[in-house]
Design a protein around this motif. Structure first.
Motif, PDB file in Angstrom:
ATOM      1  N   GLU A 105      17.415 -10.584   4.818  1.00  0.00           N
ATOM      2  CA  GLU A 105      18.788 -10.935   5.148  1.00  0.00           C
ATOM      3  C   GLU A 105      19.240 -10.071   6.309  1.00  0.00           C
ATOM      4  N   ILE A 106      20.186 -10.598   7.069  1.00  0.00           N
ATOM      5  CA  ILE A 106      20.754  -9.865   8.193  1.00  0.00           C
ATOM      6  C   ILE A 106      21.982  -9.112   7.694  1.00  0.00           C
ATOM      7  N   ASP A 107      22.057  -7.840   8.063  1.00  0.00           N
ATOM      8  CA  ASP A 107      23.180  -6.983   7.701  1.00  0.00           C
ATOM      9  C   ASP A 107      23.682  -6.347   8.997  1.00  0.00           C
ATOM     10  N   HIS A 108      24.658  -6.985   9.630  1.00  0.00           N
ATOM     11  CA  HIS A 108      25.178  -6.561  10.930  1.00  0.00           C
ATOM     12  C   HIS A 108      24.045  -6.572  11.953  1.00  0.00           C
ATOM     13  N   GLU A 109      23.635  -5.410  12.458  1.00  0.00           N
ATOM     14  CA  GLU A 109      22.596  -5.332  13.488  1.00  0.00           C
ATOM     15  C   GLU A 109      21.216  -5.024  12.916  1.00  0.00           C
ATOM     16  N   ALA A 110      21.105  -5.029  11.607  1.00  0.00           N
ATOM     17  CA  ALA A 110      19.831  -4.697  10.966  1.00  0.00           C
ATOM     18  C   ALA A 110      19.338  -5.863  10.121  1.00  0.00           C
ATOM     19  N   THR A 111      18.030  -5.861   9.905  1.00  0.00           N
ATOM     20  CA  THR A 111      17.408  -6.830   9.010  1.00  0.00           C
ATOM     21  C   THR A 111      16.914  -6.075   7.786  1.00  0.00           C
ATOM     22  N   ASN A 112      17.314  -6.536   6.615  1.00  0.00           N
ATOM     23  CA  ASN A 112      16.843  -5.960   5.353  1.00  0.00           C
ATOM     24  C   ASN A 112      15.773  -6.888   4.795  1.00  0.00           C
ATOM     25  N   ILE A 113      14.614  -6.311   4.486  1.00  0.00           N
ATOM     26  CA  ILE A 113      13.499  -7.088   3.951  1.00  0.00           C
ATOM     27  C   ILE A 113      13.213  -6.581   2.548  1.00  0.00           C
ATOM     28  N   TYR A 114      12.939  -7.500   1.627  1.00  0.00           N
ATOM     29  CA  TYR A 114      12.735  -7.147   0.223  1.00  0.00           C
ATOM     30  C   TYR A 114      11.352  -7.595  -0.241  1.00  0.00           C
ATOM     31  N   LEU A 115      10.675  -6.671  -0.923  1.00  0.00           N
ATOM     32  CA  LEU A 115       9.350  -6.930  -1.480  1.00  0.00           C
ATOM     33  C   LEU A 115       9.306  -6.360  -2.897  1.00  0.00           C
ATOM     34  N   GLU A 116       8.255  -6.708  -3.623  1.00  0.00           N
ATOM     35  CA  GLU A 116       8.139  -6.239  -4.998  1.00  0.00           C
ATOM     36  C   GLU A 116       6.666  -6.106  -5.369  1.00  0.00           C
ATOM     37  N   VAL A 117       6.375  -5.138  -6.217  1.00  0.00           N
ATOM     38  CA  VAL A 117       5.053  -4.995  -6.819  1.00  0.00           C
ATOM     39  C   VAL A 117       5.255  -5.120  -8.318  1.00  0.00           C
ATOM     40  N   GLU A 118       4.532  -6.018  -8.942  1.00  0.00           N
ATOM     41  CA  GLU A 118       4.679  -6.261 -10.375  1.00  0.00           C
ATOM     42  C   GLU A 118       3.635  -5.500 -11.181  1.00  0.00           C
ATOM     43  N   LYS A 119       3.888  -5.406 -12.487  1.00  0.00           N
ATOM     44  CA  LYS A 119       2.963  -4.840 -13.470  1.00  0.00           C
ATOM     45  C   LYS A 119       2.609  -3.385 -13.190  1.00  0.00           C
ATOM     46  N   ILE A 120       3.640  -2.572 -12.940  1.00  0.00           N
ATOM     47  CA  ILE A 120       3.474  -1.124 -12.792  1.00  0.00           C
ATOM     48  C   ILE A 120       4.180  -0.489 -13.995  1.00  0.00           C
ATOM     49  N   SER A 121       3.419  -0.143 -15.012  1.00  0.00           N
ATOM     50  CA  SER A 121       4.050   0.345 -16.241  1.00  0.00           C
ATOM     51  C   SER A 121       4.435   1.817 -16.173  1.00  0.00           C
ATOM     52  N   VAL A 122       3.703   2.601 -15.391  1.00  0.00           N
ATOM     53  CA  VAL A 122       3.998   4.020 -15.262  1.00  0.00           C
ATOM     54  C   VAL A 122       3.712   4.445 -13.819  1.00  0.00           C
ATOM     55  N   VAL A 123       4.490   5.397 -13.341  1.00  0.00           N
ATOM     56  CA  VAL A 123       4.281   5.895 -11.978  1.00  0.00           C
ATOM     57  C   VAL A 123       4.081   7.403 -12.030  1.00  0.00           C
ATOM     58  N   LYS A 124       2.895   7.814 -11.604  1.00  0.00           N
ATOM     59  CA  LYS A 124       2.595   9.238 -11.471  1.00  0.00           C
ATOM     60  C   LYS A 124       2.590   9.642 -10.002  1.00  0.00           C
TER      61      LYS A 124
END
Length: 168
Positions: A105-124
């Motif tokens: 999406e465009i937010d004024h003069e910037a572009t915001n991009i969204y991504l996702e990683v699924e199936k991450i049950s714990v983060v070390k």
């Protein structure tokens, strides 16, 4: 920490300067990786100056780009996805992940991009390899934030460096 606060302040000033119609003097993007324990996902957002982003997309993919043109949304989604998936890699707990492109999406003069990683049950640990706009500017700076619960770890990486890792 003082340097990071200065960089964040500089980044804010740069965005305000763009809002005022002044060309931005810094080549900077931000990437945030947020661990969502409830959904067992990594939620990733990138913020890139739209004019710079359109320039590199047009140069690399040899076609007209206009991220704010609603009639070109489908074509732009394909270019944004292709570019981000080749310039951003994330390892969770030492293993490469598969990024799922959500959209932009465009937010004024910037572009915001969204991504996702699924199936991450714990983060070390999380390692971000980011070369966004490195193929356009040799003074590119990337601000990286990695968030797990109340813990936020941040860093800046300067071209040609491309990696930031955080352990939890």
């Amino acid at each position: 920490m003082r340097k990071l606060k200065f960089v964040v302040l500089l980044l804010c000033c740069t965005f305000f300067a763009v809002e005022a119609g002044v060309r931005h003097p810094l080549h900077v993007s931000t990437t945030e990786v947020n661990f969502n324990a409830k959904d067992k996902t990594l939620e990733i957002s990138c913020k890139i100056f739209s004019d710079d982003f359109e320039s590199i997309l047009a140069r690399l993919y040899k076609q007209k780009t206009d991220l704010s043109n609603a009639s070109m949304k489908t074509a732009m989604d394909e270019l944004v996805k292709k570019y981000l998936l080749s310039h951003l890699q994330i390892k969770a707990n030492g293993k490469a992940t598969t990024l799922n492109y959500i959209g932009f999406e465009i937010d004024h003069e910037a572009t915001n991009i969204y991504l996702e990683v699924e199936k991450i049950s714990v983060v070390k640990s999380i390692e971000v390899s980011n070369t966004i706009l490195y193929d356009l500017f040799d003074d590119q700076m990337s601000i990286i934030h990695i968030v797990k619960g109340a813990t936020r770890k941040s860093s800046k990486i300067l071209y040609p460096e491309k990696k930031f890792a955080a352990n939890f």
